[in-house]
Enzyme design. Structure first.
Site, mmCIF file in Angstrom:
data_model
loop_
_atom_site.group_PDB
_atom_site.id
_atom_site.type_symbol
_atom_site.label_atom_id
_atom_site.label_comp_id
_atom_site.label_asym_id
_atom_site.label_seq_id
_atom_site.Cartn_x
_atom_site.Cartn_y
_atom_site.Cartn_z
ATOM 1 N N SER A 191 0.855 -1.186 0.000
ATOM 2 C CA SER A 191 0.000 0.000 0.000
ATOM 3 C C SER A 191 0.894 1.240 0.000
ATOM 4 C CB SER A 191 -0.962 -0.016 1.178
ATOM 5 O OG SER A 191 -0.245 -0.186 2.346
ATOM 6 N N GLU A 240 -0.063 11.506 -10.172
ATOM 7 C CA GLU A 240 -1.290 11.029 -10.813
ATOM 8 C C GLU A 240 -2.391 10.879 -9.765
ATOM 9 O OE1 GLU A 240 -0.783 6.614 -11.900
ATOM 10 O OE2 GLU A 240 1.251 7.364 -11.892
ATOM 11 N N LYS A 246 -5.088 9.664 -7.227
ATOM 12 C CA LYS A 246 -5.274 8.404 -6.502
ATOM 13 C C LYS A 246 -6.749 8.039 -6.637
ATOM 14 C CE LYS A 246 -4.275 6.056 -2.216
ATOM 15 N NZ LYS A 246 -5.578 5.500 -1.872
ATOM 16 N N GLU A 251 -6.424 0.182 -11.035
ATOM 17 C CA GLU A 251 -7.573 0.413 -10.164
ATOM 18 C C GLU A 251 -8.882 0.185 -10.913
ATOM 19 O OE1 GLU A 251 -6.043 1.024 -7.474
ATOM 20 O OE2 GLU A 251 -7.644 1.539 -6.076
ATOM 21 N N LYS A 288 -2.868 13.049 0.371
ATOM 22 C CA LYS A 288 -4.328 13.024 0.510
ATOM 23 C C LYS A 288 -4.915 14.431 0.432
ATOM 24 C CE LYS A 288 -5.237 8.631 1.263
ATOM 25 N NZ LYS A 288 -5.953 8.038 2.341
ATOM 26 N N CYS A 320 -5.654 1.075 34.642
ATOM 27 C CA CYS A 320 -6.179 0.427 33.430
ATOM 28 C C CYS A 320 -7.599 -0.062 33.750
ATOM 29 C CB CYS A 320 -5.261 -0.751 33.086
ATOM 30 S SG CYS A 320 -5.885 -1.777 31.742
ATOM 31 N N CYS A 370 -8.565 -2.884 33.796
ATOM 32 C CA CYS A 370 -8.472 -4.131 34.567
ATOM 33 C C CYS A 370 -8.183 -3.852 36.035
ATOM 34 C CB CYS A 370 -7.399 -5.039 33.973
ATOM 35 S SG CYS A 370 -5.723 -4.426 34.232
ATOM 36 N N CYS A 407 -0.985 0.028 30.697
ATOM 37 C CA CYS A 407 -1.289 -0.922 31.757
ATOM 38 C C CYS A 407 0.035 -1.565 32.157
ATOM 39 C CB CYS A 407 -2.252 -1.972 31.217
ATOM 40 S SG CYS A 407 -2.591 -3.298 32.373
ATOM 41 N N CYS A 466 -4.128 -9.034 31.969
ATOM 42 C CA CYS A 466 -5.135 -7.970 31.809
ATOM 43 C C CYS A 466 -6.088 -8.438 30.711
ATOM 44 C CB CYS A 466 -4.470 -6.661 31.411
ATOM 45 S SG CYS A 466 -5.617 -5.470 30.700
HETATM 46 S S1 IVH Z 1 0.606 3.146 -7.220
HETATM 47 C C1 IVH Z 1 2.887 0.183 -4.035
HETATM 48 N N1 IVH Z 1 -1.108 4.760 -8.273
HETATM 49 O O1 IVH Z 1 -3.940 3.080 -3.708
HETATM 50 C C2 IVH Z 1 1.609 0.655 -4.464
HETATM 51 N N2 IVH Z 1 -1.861 3.340 -6.526
HETATM 52 O O2 IVH Z 1 -2.935 2.870 -0.773
HETATM 53 C C3 IVH Z 1 1.745 1.389 -5.751
HETATM 54 N N3 IVH Z 1 -4.221 3.559 -6.010
HETATM 55 O O3 IVH Z 1 -3.820 -0.288 -3.276
HETATM 56 C C4 IVH Z 1 0.440 1.841 -6.135
HETATM 57 N N4 IVH Z 1 -4.677 5.118 -7.480
HETATM 58 O O4 IVH Z 1 -4.470 0.328 -5.633
HETATM 59 C C5 IVH Z 1 -0.912 3.815 -7.360
HETATM 60 N N5 IVH Z 1 -2.521 6.237 -9.331
HETATM 61 C C6 IVH Z 1 -2.323 5.297 -8.420
HETATM 62 C C7 IVH Z 1 -3.365 4.824 -7.596
HETATM 63 C C8 IVH Z 1 -3.074 3.839 -6.660
HETATM 64 C C9 IVH Z 1 -5.173 4.342 -6.542
HETATM 65 C C10 IVH Z 1 -4.414 2.574 -4.925
HETATM 66 C C11 IVH Z 1 -3.648 1.292 -5.104
HETATM 67 C C12 IVH Z 1 -3.200 0.875 -3.726
HETATM 68 C C13 IVH Z 1 -3.665 2.006 -2.877
HETATM 69 C C14 IVH Z 1 -2.512 2.335 -1.941
#
Ligand code: IVH
Length: 683
Positions: A82, A116, A118, A176, A308, A402, A404, A425, A432
């Site tokens: 990810s 690019e 997301k 995607e 983000k 805690c 517990c 804790c 616990c």
């Molecule tokens: S590159 C090592 N490019 O976002 C991962 N991911 O949180 C390289 N995603 O599961 C991924 N748009 O499926 C890449 N333009 C984009 C993306 C993208 C959506 C998704 C991807 C991944 C998630 C990561």
């Protein structure tokens, strides 16, 4: 038509959950399709009239009961990772700084990045051979995906036969799957959002149902492919286009952070006019040779980050502050809020992080607060609206104990020389009950035993029923009793039993990780496994006579420092913990750690680095050595084969000791030569 009361609404949601389980999990529909639709419609009508109180378990928010056991599991050719997240310009600067440090580049060395969108969709991996698609997988747990080939084949944007170039070898493209906003309009009554619609549709048992929902696909990353074919990510994207894929038209390349941020704001502005949901911008190092040098951490690559979009905010009231106990004993305060809609999701909890955070923001019961939620991140309280505070309100007093009843303390942090902000804790393991329950959730989780279908909810249920108190209890469950529980049947119990049996075959790495020892994540579990090799050796830690001797030896493992050692001592000094480890070692079939056989000069050799290098950072040198099959040691001892010394400031003590022990000392230049030669011998 009479509308539902809140109580009836909740009852219908519970009923739908039961019906879904019977249909998807047990293959035994309990009612006719028409009756099912009627119930769902009642729920929908209630939500249309009461948009502020949509329950998080509503079928309109979920993709149905995950029919994952319908799809066979297939190992990904290379793990599907990810992305790490950035929220601010500072985070993006930090990302670039880390890259430059890792590559040993100058502070301002220009690095070209692609930017690019997301796509807020579902990732898929597509494998081609002789120009034909042979398999399509979902991400799954990143290591194993589900075979959803049939469903992916219904998507027009996914070419079944490639155009242009002829590629005989097997190769993989990732991207995607998403649903357009306009197309979503037509089916919006059945799903909470386009992403859920895409996910639900992709995981249908019947691919005809998938075909009836118009899904689309953007290719965005290299899977298993001969990277030498391309110099840059942009080259790769153009190649995708040439062979018949769609790539995102908004992709651009930038070399400065200011351009990058300008591009980010531009896309954020036009975001709502796009026909698909996006939740940020992904920046990737364009040069694939640099990407390869940068490599990955356990769950995300060093060469990419998701920036983000800014979070959505809302105003609500804190009704209660609850303390939750985590698996390592951390007491986390959670604000229970009047439910409020934040960017399409009903939020009723927000994390307050720790005691310091409550003091800093002075958050009190019944305070009106601004909360924010960014993507998949847990909602947070941004600030208290003090003007709305009741005159008689009192400061929140953080508990000293805690849940517990054991005392909770702030540890002293040796590095920062300050007390930790988090109260913990004082129990060290399963005594616990609150910690124990979380430890079991961790034990069954995806990265650990990965018991399919055994999620957090089942742990909670079985805990309440007194079925489980320790991880090993999972293997002596009384299936007859479970079968009689509401929502369970013969088939679902059989599935659970199969999943539990399957989980017994486990690698030493995952086993060590599954114990949930503080500071021992996947990376350190791997470091420890590399050292112990077998469970038999690892069990020495459970023997109080051997513990301290064994622990002293751990000092030489790279990655295992004082913090980890202290945590291991605390864990293994506890009798109950030892019993858990020992019992599990009898039940499970724990496989020895096997170093990947790499045919290289450094394979199986113990290496240590000291001093600064001119061509790469120490971190890069270490991971390069690891990919060449070497083991990194963190102290000079007689097991060491090579001490590699950099030009700047090698530690004199280390060099002297290496000389004394007769360890071979090599300089950066020679290390480079040898590693380069080694590299060509296996790549
Ligand atoms: S590159 C090592 N490019 O976002 C991962 N991911 O949180 C390289 N995603 O599961 C991924 N748009 O499926 C890449 N333009 C984009 C993306 C993208 C959506 C998704 C991807 C991944 C998630 C990561």
């Amino acid at each position: 038509m009479k509308s539902l009361s809140l109580k009836e609404y909740k009852e219908k949601i519970a009923l739908i959950e039961k019906l879904n389980k019977a249909y998807y999990h047990n293959d035994k529909p309990l009612v006719s399709d028409a009756e099912y639709d009627r119930i769902k419609n009642d729920i929908l009508n209630f939500e249309k009239k009461n948009p502020k109180i949509i329950d998080k378990n509503s079928p309109t928010k979920k993709v149905g009961f995950t029919p994952s056991e319908k799809f066979s599991k297939v190992k990904h050719l290379v793990p599907m990772l990810s992305l790490d997240n950035a929220f601010t310009k500072d985070d993006v600067e930090d990302f670039l700084k880390k890259i430059r440090n890792y590559l040993n580049f100058e502070k301002d060395y220009p690095i070209e990045l692609t930017a690019e969108p997301k796509i807020d969709g579902i990732s898929a991996s597509l494998i081609y051979k002789n120009n034909k698609i042979i398999r399509g997988l979902s991400r799954g747990d990143g290591e194993y995906g589900e075979d959803i080939t049939e469903n992916l084949l219904t998507i027009k944007d996914i070419p079944q036969i490639l155009q242009g170039e002829s590629i005989d070898k097997e190769f993989e493209i990732r991207g995607e799957v998403y649903i357009g906003k306009k197309d979503f309009e037509k089916i919006k009554n059945d799903f909470a959002n386009p992403r859920n619609a895409a996910g639900g549709s992709l995981r249908q048992k019947d691919s005809k149902k998938t075909a009836s929902i118009p899904l689309k696909f953007f290719a965005h990353s290299v899977g298993d492919i001969d990277e030498k074919k391309f110099k840059t990510h942009v080259n790769f994207l153009n190649f995708c286009k040439k062979i018949g894929f769609k790539i995102n038209p908004l992709t651009q390349t930038f070399s400065s952070i200011d351009e990058l941020i300008k591009g980010y704001h531009h896309i954020e502005e036009i975001r709502s006019s796009l026909d698909y949901d996006i939740d940020g911008i992904v920046y990737k190092v364009n040069d694939l040779a640099l990407q390869k040098r940068l490599g990955s951490l356990s769950s995300s690559p060093r060469w990419a980050i998701a920036h983000k979009f800014s979070s959505e905010k809302a105003i609500t009231v804190v009704r209660k502050i609850e303390i939750q106990v985590g698996r390592t004993g951390a007491l986390t305060p959670v604000a229970k809020l009047d439910p409020v809609n934040v960017g399409g999701v009903l939020v009723s909890n927000a994390t307050l992080h720790n005691q310091d955070e409550i003091i800093r923001k002075d958050i009190r019961l019944n305070d009106t607060v601004i909360i924010q939620r960014a993507g998949d991140v847990i909602p947070q309280v941004v600030e208290v609206i003090k003007s709305k505070r009741d005159k008689n309100s009192k400061k929140f007093i953080f508990p000293e104990k805690c849940l517990c009843g054991r005392p909770a303390v702030n540890d002293f942090n040796e590095t920062s020389k300050k007390l930790d902000a988090v109260k913990r804790c004082t129990d060290t393991g399963f005594n616990c009950e609150f910690m124990a329950r979380e430890k079991i959730k961790h034990f069954v989780s995806k990265e650990a035993l990965d018991i399919e279908g055994f999620g957090k909810k089942i742990v909670e249920d079985f805990w309440l029923l007194n079925f489980i108190r320790l991880p090993q209890d999972i293997f002596t469950l009384d299936y007859k009793k479970i079968e009689k529980l509401e929502g369970w049947g013969e088939l679902s119990v059989n599935n659970l039993k199969t999943a539990i049996d399957k989980s017994k075959d486990i690698s030493l790495i995952k086993f060590i990780y599954s114990l949930g020892i503080r500071h021992i994540g996947l990376e350190n579990a791997k470091n420890l496994s590399r050292y112990f090799i077998s469970i038999k050796n690892f069990l020495k830690l459970c023997n109080s006579d051997l513990l301290m001797n064994e622990i002293n030896n751990l000092n030489e493992i790279d990655g295992i420092g004082e913090t980890q050692i202290e945590s291991l001592v605390n864990f293994f000094k506890d009798k109950k913990n030892n019993k858990v480890v020992y019992e599990l070692s009898k039940i499970l079939n724990i496989q020895d750690f096997v170093e990947k056989k790499i045919d290289s000069f450094f394979s199986g050799k113990n290496i240590m680095f000291t001093g600064g290098f001119s061509t790469m950072s120490r971190s890069e040198a270490k991971s390069l050595a690891e990919t060449l099959g070497a083991k990194i040691l963190s102290s000079v001892n007689k097991k060491l084969d090579y001490l590699v010394i950099g030009l700047t400031k090698p530690t004199k003590n280390k060099v002297d000791k290496a000389k004394e022990l007769g360890v071979k000392i090599i300089e950066e230049k020679e290390w480079l030569k040898l590693s380069r030669n080694s590299r060509t011998s296996f790549s």
